[in-house]
Design an enzyme around this catalytic site. Sequence first.
Site, PDB file in Angstrom:
ATOM      1  N   ASP A 159       1.114  -4.554 -14.552  1.00 44.14           N
ATOM      2  CA  ASP A 159       1.336  -3.248 -13.924  1.00 44.14           C
ATOM      3  C   ASP A 159       2.836  -3.002 -13.836  1.00 44.14           C
ATOM      4  O   ASP A 159       3.534  -3.606 -13.021  1.00 44.14           O
ATOM      5  CB  ASP A 159       0.700  -3.244 -12.531  1.00 44.14           C
ATOM      6  CG  ASP A 159       0.646  -1.858 -11.902  1.00 44.14           C
ATOM      7  OD1 ASP A 159       1.478  -1.017 -12.262  1.00 44.14           O
ATOM      8  OD2 ASP A 159      -0.231  -1.639 -11.042  1.00 44.14           O
TER       9      ASP A 159
ATOM     10  N   HIS B 172      -1.331  -0.330 -14.552  1.00 41.20           N
ATOM     11  CA  HIS B 172      -1.727   0.292 -13.290  1.00 41.20           C
ATOM     12  C   HIS B 172      -3.117   0.925 -13.369  1.00 41.20           C
ATOM     13  O   HIS B 172      -3.804   1.058 -12.355  1.00 41.20           O
ATOM     14  CB  HIS B 172      -0.689   1.346 -12.895  1.00 41.20           C
ATOM     15  CG  HIS B 172      -0.770   1.794 -11.476  1.00 41.20           C
ATOM     16  ND1 HIS B 172      -0.723   0.917 -10.409  1.00 41.20           N
ATOM     17  CD2 HIS B 172      -0.903   3.033 -10.922  1.00 41.20           C
ATOM     18  CE1 HIS B 172      -0.804   1.594  -9.272  1.00 41.20           C
ATOM     19  NE2 HIS B 172      -0.929   2.870  -9.564  1.00 41.20           N
TER      20      HIS B 172
ATOM     21  N   SER C  53      -3.766   2.324  -5.636  1.00 42.49           N
ATOM     22  CA  SER C  53      -2.338   2.610  -5.598  1.00 42.49           C
ATOM     23  C   SER C  53      -1.920   2.968  -4.173  1.00 42.49           C
ATOM     24  O   SER C  53      -2.047   2.139  -3.278  1.00 42.49           O
ATOM     25  CB  SER C  53      -2.008   3.728  -6.599  1.00 42.49           C
ATOM     26  OG  SER C  53      -0.624   3.818  -6.817  1.00 42.49           O
TER      27      SER C  53
END
Length: 723
Positions: free
Chosen positions: A668, A700, A593
């Site tokens: 995601d 995600h 991320s």
Amino acid sequence: MKITKLFFGITLFVSSITIAQNKSFTLNEIWGGAFSTEGFQSLHSLKNGTQYSVLERDKASGASNINIYDYKTGEKTKTLVSSSSIDGLASFQGYTFSKDENRILLSSELEQIYRRSSRGIFHIYDVPTQGIFKVSDKKIQSPLLSPDGNKIAYVLDNNLFMLNFVTGQEVQLTDDGKKNEIINGITDWVYEEEFSFVRAFDWSADSNKIAFLRFDERDVPEFSMDVYGKELYQKQDVFKYPKAGEKNAKVSLFVADLSAMTSDEIKLGDYKDFYIPRIKWTANPDVLSVQVMNRHQNNLDLVFVDAKTKAPKIVLNEKDEAYVDITDNLTFLEDNSFIWTSEKDGYNHIYHYAATGKLINQVTTGNWEVTQYYGYDIKNKKIFYQSVENGSVNRDVYAIGLDGKGKKRLSKKEGTNDAEFSADFSSYISYFSNATTPYEFTLNNGANGEVVREIKNNKALLDNLKGYDVRPKEFSTIQVNGETLNMWTIKPKDFDPKKKYPLFMYQYSGPGSQSVANTWHRANDYWYMMLAQQGYIVVCVDGRGTGLKGAKFKKATQNDLGNLEVQDQIAAAKQLGALPYIDASRIGIWGWSYGGFMSSNCLFKGPDTFKMAIAVAPVTSWRFYDTIYTERYLMTPQENAKGYDDNSPINFVKGLKGKFLLVHGSADDNVHVQNTMQLVEALVQANKDFDWAIYPDKNHGIYGGNTRLHLYNKMTNFIKENL
């Protein structure tokens, strides 16, 4: 270069596991749950102060039970509710008591929507009569019992409903709810993700009024994701997602009066393009508190609304050159004075304000951060909280008087201490762990912190780990770019300072985050130990912009994300590479991320420092990310194009020299796969060689079935082949 050892609380631990310490960790074990810890599920302190409830599953029958335990003895006193005695309810996943604890809301058949939201089937269990009924045959969202326990409000199909299960009266409070257009009573995607709440309604103290938010997202641009599934044709998931600089949903506030059967919009004032990140009724059933924030999120008003006159009044204002954090710490006392936390003196601290908004006193003070607010003991006028006063990698539990006097550290051990207080604050369940001690649960005295008895430990896990080559973390600090940064290191067994080792770095680096903490292992830590067993030195450094070292340190990256943080990781890598036992030609870095954004930038901007990088689910341009998070730190792209583009990995692909693995889930909803696709196109057009993987229909978190195992096998092989 200066690397300072902070502490090594590992001597006894290491000596206790040296016997038969030969086994290596495997990915199958790590992701199969072989090293998971025991804990509690849904612990609730009963209002009598002497008992607590826990949700437990009967292994033999599979039934869900709410069991009641005595704080002092630890003995189970009774099973309050069991799904085995309820027709049509084989099990349930959660429970919530009414304020008087006479009714319990049971959740089952939960279906996840986004990170925090779900819908499910809910039942009401009446404790005195042992009766039960289903709230709705349909799956509903965010149900909440009224304070008197006689009503429940919930959301169905974006509309807010109220059911009085004493009279049987059901009222639909809104009728304009429609997917991707109007939402009543729950938040839109971006509020849920970035303001961390889903239920956007609240009951007044007298159970006669419901305040709720309405989101008009008709003008918000839509984002769509293909969901491939197993059918002949894929489906599309289309939802409203405001990217940086784009239109947000228009949020408005309403108060429904159930006695008068009215619902009125509350005009808060002359606000434009604003957020309402929190609503909460005060102790006065006619006064609603509303937090209103400007789009830049650097100005916050705490507004009190008189529910009778509908008149708003600003009682407190917070301003910050960067941004103001939103918390759930606002607590109203009986006289409607309130507890508030703020960074206004440079560190996060607790404040006590009168009902008028006049400051009574600052309760805590010092060059350290309050990390949790546990609550207020009315009888003894004490506040209980958690802080990093004993070092930013540690957490301790404290008590202090409402007047700021008589502070006492309740926790005794160095590491991460957390607490679950009894309703009367006379005792608390302590959650303790550190880098060498898995979670220990004890009952502690609320006045002095002394251990009353042990409740649960993870000695079985420790016994299991005695057979493994455990590689404990060594905590230290490193001087980088004029700052003292926290760091941990995991070294191979029989580490020889005369040998050269490859270095693998992990970081996240997002604003206010922390990756260097004195707490028990997560799954990734076992992976790092596995890599150390294979000859790698693994390091993590928390650079500028990370949290718990004061507002100045945390907000140093404001309007320039990915600049100072990248400089710190590159500088740390260079310093570590200069050590005699590090092979400077074999340094790698990875992250997920925000960490994927960082690792990509480190490889592209530090091509002579890093040999390889792995980026999982990375943001590759903040132009693709949502309004609330991104604009909090960068303002809008229209105002700060430089802040968006100067540190976008997409714009620096020409710097790639080393090996690069790029990974994303195709579904995601948070960091869209668009980020990876745009970076892939830039790499292709720059004629750069790289490896990449897309996990179909994964969000995600990239998990489900063997997905995590496959991902970590892929990453491990990539490291072994390229570092």
